[in-house]
Design an enzyme around this catalytic site. Structure first.
Site, PDB file in Angstrom:
ATOM      1  N   GLU A  51      36.271 111.491  39.556  1.00  0.00           N
ATOM      2  CA  GLU A  51      36.459 110.727  38.320  1.00  0.00           C
ATOM      3  C   GLU A  51      35.111 110.469  37.656  1.00  0.00           C
ATOM      4  OE1 GLU A  51      38.665 107.079  38.912  1.00  0.00           O
ATOM      5  OE2 GLU A  51      38.686 106.638  36.759  1.00  0.00           O
TER       6      GLU A  51
ATOM      7  N   ASN B 122      47.952 108.192  34.310  1.00  0.00           N
ATOM      8  CA  ASN B 122      47.486 107.698  35.609  1.00  0.00           C
ATOM      9  C   ASN B 122      47.734 106.196  35.693  1.00  0.00           C
ATOM     10  OD1 ASN B 122      45.570 107.601  38.104  1.00  0.00           O
ATOM     11  ND2 ASN B 122      44.704 106.078  36.706  1.00  0.00           N
ATOM     12  N   GLU B 123      48.297 105.751  36.772  1.00  0.00           N
ATOM     13  CA  GLU B 123      48.517 104.319  37.009  1.00  0.00           C
ATOM     14  C   GLU B 123      48.947 103.621  35.719  1.00  0.00           C
ATOM     15  OE1 GLU B 123      45.415 102.436  39.355  1.00  0.00           O
ATOM     16  OE2 GLU B 123      45.850 103.752  41.045  1.00  0.00           O
TER      17      GLU B 123
ATOM     18  N   TYR C 298      45.784 102.747  48.672  1.00  0.00           N
ATOM     19  CA  TYR C 298      44.487 102.613  49.337  1.00  0.00           C
ATOM     20  C   TYR C 298      44.617 101.827  50.636  1.00  0.00           C
ATOM     21  CZ  TYR C 298      42.079 104.592  45.339  1.00  0.00           C
ATOM     22  OH  TYR C 298      41.621 105.469  44.377  1.00  0.00           O
TER      23      TYR C 298
ATOM     24  N   GLU D  94      45.848 109.375  45.163  1.00  0.00           N
ATOM     25  CA  GLU D  94      44.671 108.569  45.529  1.00  0.00           C
ATOM     26  C   GLU D  94      44.951 107.879  46.844  1.00  0.00           C
ATOM     27  OE1 GLU D  94      43.140 105.993  42.408  1.00  0.00           O
ATOM     28  OE2 GLU D  94      43.635 107.489  40.872  1.00  0.00           O
TER      29      GLU D  94
ATOM     30  N   GLN E  14      36.999 109.107  46.693  1.00  0.00           N
ATOM     31  CA  GLN E  14      36.800 110.220  45.790  1.00  0.00           C
ATOM     32  C   GLN E  14      35.768 111.155  46.409  1.00  0.00           C
ATOM     33  OE1 GLN E  14      36.032 109.090  41.717  1.00  0.00           O
ATOM     34  NE2 GLN E  14      37.798 107.728  41.620  1.00  0.00           N
TER      35      GLN E  14
HETATM   36  O1  AHR Z   1      39.673 105.490  42.451  1.00  0.00           O
HETATM   37  C1  AHR Z   1      39.301 104.372  41.714  1.00  0.00           C
HETATM   38  C2  AHR Z   1      40.442 103.852  40.833  1.00  0.00           C
HETATM   39  O2  AHR Z   1      41.481 103.404  41.635  1.00  0.00           O
HETATM   40  C3  AHR Z   1      41.089 104.867  39.929  1.00  0.00           C
HETATM   41  O3  AHR Z   1      40.399 105.044  38.745  1.00  0.00           O
HETATM   42  C4  AHR Z   1      42.422 104.240  39.661  1.00  0.00           C
HETATM   43  O4  AHR Z   1      43.410 105.200  39.379  1.00  0.00           O
HETATM   44  C5  AHR Z   1      42.691 103.437  40.925  1.00  0.00           C
HETATM   45  O5  AHR Z   1      43.096 102.159  40.640  1.00  0.00           O
END
Ligand code: AHR
Length: 489
Positions: free
Chosen positions: A27, A174-175, A242, A297, A346
């Site tokens: 990103e 995205n999100e 995450y 992610e 990432q």
């Molecule tokens: O990876 C960091 C951020 O986490 C990304 O930009 C977003 O999609 C997520 O909330």
């Protein structure tokens, strides 16, 4: 020492492990793109058209199958036309999500596609729904993939690229439940249906369209999406999850006690429940499994390294991260029937990176070595494997040994993690439907807090290891806090 038995049944196929399950994410955030991947052609750091050579080689070593770009939250404020043409004319913007820094757009579509070509990976482009238009998205796809003299194909040619690129994976937003527009699921899915209708297949390119999926256990989001999508509208749904015990994030990447360590490992094991429950919802609406799950992610997220920009999400990477990655990748293999892709967040200098850079130096993190040791799973068939096991943490679902197995071209790959940071164990593995004649092994092990630094880049690295075969059984010892790869022939 604890002794366990394990069974692998090569006749019981769980799914095909799409190589993209070992995918990555880049990103415009902190030092991922600029400094990390792209240094510009005038840099003293060895590069190809501004793309760092050491990064390209590292990505090739782990056989990176796919790379997601340009975000993340950044994707929903990215306007692709600002990132094409002569660099001096490119429009600047403020990266409002990540540190408020000025983005000069010197890394755009052409630079990203060249990176993918050099690495040999598929691009996964994420389009802008939050602040973009249907036309903008539609024209980006035309720009990248159309061969004949259409307006966008001509513009691409004028910018120096004659041949169209192949773009398979395309994300529509995205999100969008968060940074991508704070939408409710019904609103997003209606927008998705609209945008995707103009994501066309040009010149023999076939798009694999991916809808924005839920955040973690937001099962309602998945339910609403699946009620309103058909396989011709979407090939995948992009879940994000995450490894974070508590928000807001305050945990250090390098300083933690045993209790905290097991919190993370326990969360990593929780990925199994999450994928199972999302799969159950998908099965209800799509029993033939045509719409796939994408985990766009994932990874550990800690407080940034002291003294670094809080908006840059730069963190170190210890053996704890290696164990979390090993456990989660084993789970992904087991879910390969529905899970078609996963992208670690990432790739460089942001969150759970595989490589970190400082000036012209680059180091491979413990997580990098896990991807290197697991790469034989790519494109293989996942097969049943079960370990007799114990919990290392009372009251929590933290089995001592995490495992998965796959078969490809007559070779079986078994990956194992001993998540216990104090005790070693021994495994006796019986193989059904597979005759073991020789075995080779690699190991990654170190005290759990160990990490690689720019002065000591090889504190943690994969090494050759030994395992034996006796009476058709494969025997191997797993030291505390270790990950082992076995290749059986
Ligand atoms: O990876 C960091 C951020 O986490 C990304 O930009 C977003 O999609 C997520 O909330």
């Amino acid at each position: 020492m604890k002794k366990f038995s394990m069974l692998v049944n090569a006749n019981d196929k769980l799914g095909h492990i799409n190589p993209e399950i070992y995918g990555h994410f880049s990103e415009h955030l902190g030092r991922c793109i600029y400094e990390g991947i792209y240094v510009g052609e005038d840099s003293d750091i060895p590069n190809i058209h501004g793309l760092r050579k050491d990064i390209i080689d590292a990505f090739k070593q782990i056989r990176m199958p796919v790379l997601r770009w340009p975000g993340g939250c950044f994707a929903d404020e990215y306007h692709w036309m600002d990132g094409i043409g002569p660099k001096e004319n490119r429009k600047k913007l403020i990266n409002t999500n990540w540190g408020g820094v000025t983005e000069d757009n010197s890394f755009g579509t052409h630079e990203f596609m060249e990176l993918c070509e050099l690495v040999g990976c598929e691009p996964y482009i994420n389009g802008n729904v939050g602040s973009g238009t249907v036309r903008e998205m539609s024209e980006w796809i035309e720009y990248m993939t159309r061969e004949d003299g259409s307006p966008m194909a001509e513009l691409r040619r004028a910018n120096g690229r004659e041949k169209a690129w192949k773009v398979k994976y395309f994300g529509v937003g995205n999100e969008n439940w968060g940074c991508g527009g704070m939408m409710r699921p019904q609103y997003y899915v209606d927008k998705y249906r609209d945008f995707q209708a103009y994501c066309k297949n040009h010149s023999g390119n076939h798009l694999y369209k991916i809808a924005c999926g839920p955040s973690g256990s937001d099962y309602n989001w998945m339910e609403v999406l699946m009620q309103n999508l058909t396989p011709d509208m979407a090939s995948g749904v992009d879940l994000h999850n995450y490894t974070v015990p508590v928000w807001p994030i305050t945990d250090s990447a390098t300083e933690f006690d045993a209790d905290k360590y097991y919190d993370y490992v326990n969360l990593a094991y929780g990925m199994d429940t999450l994928l199972t429950r999302h799969t159950e919802i998908m099965n209800k609406y799509d029993p033939d499994g045509k719409i796939k799950l994408v985990l766009g992610e994932w990874g550990c997220w800690y407080a940034v390294e002291p003294g670094t920009n809080p908006g840059f999400l730069y963190q170190q990477n210890t053996m704890r991260d290696a164990i979390v990655a090993a456990v989660e990748l084993n789970i992904f293999n087991r879910h390969s029937d529905r899970l078609a892709m996963a992208n670690l967040a990432q790739a460089v200098n942001v969150l759970q990176s595989v490589v970190l850079t400082e000036g012209d130096k680059m180091i491979k993190t413990p997580t990098f070595h896990i991807f290197d040791m697991y790469k034989e799973h790519q494109g293989a068939d996942a097969v049943y494997c079960q370990t007799e096991n114990v919990n290392v943490k009372e009251g929590k679902n933290t089995p001592m040994v995490s495992s998965s197995a796959s078969v490809k071209d007559g070779r079986m790959t078994i990956t194992l993690a001993n998540v216990d940071i104090d005790e070693d164990c021994e495994l006796s593995i019986s193989l059904h439907g597979f005759k073991a004649q020789k075995v080779s092994a690699r190991i990654l092990t170190a005290e759990v807090h160990t990490y690689n630094t720019f002065d000591n880049p090889e504190n943690v690295k994969a090494q050759d290891y030994s395992a034996t075969i006796a009476d058709g059984m494969v025997n191997v010892s797993l030291p505390a806090c270790s990950v082992v790869e076995l290749v059986v022939e």
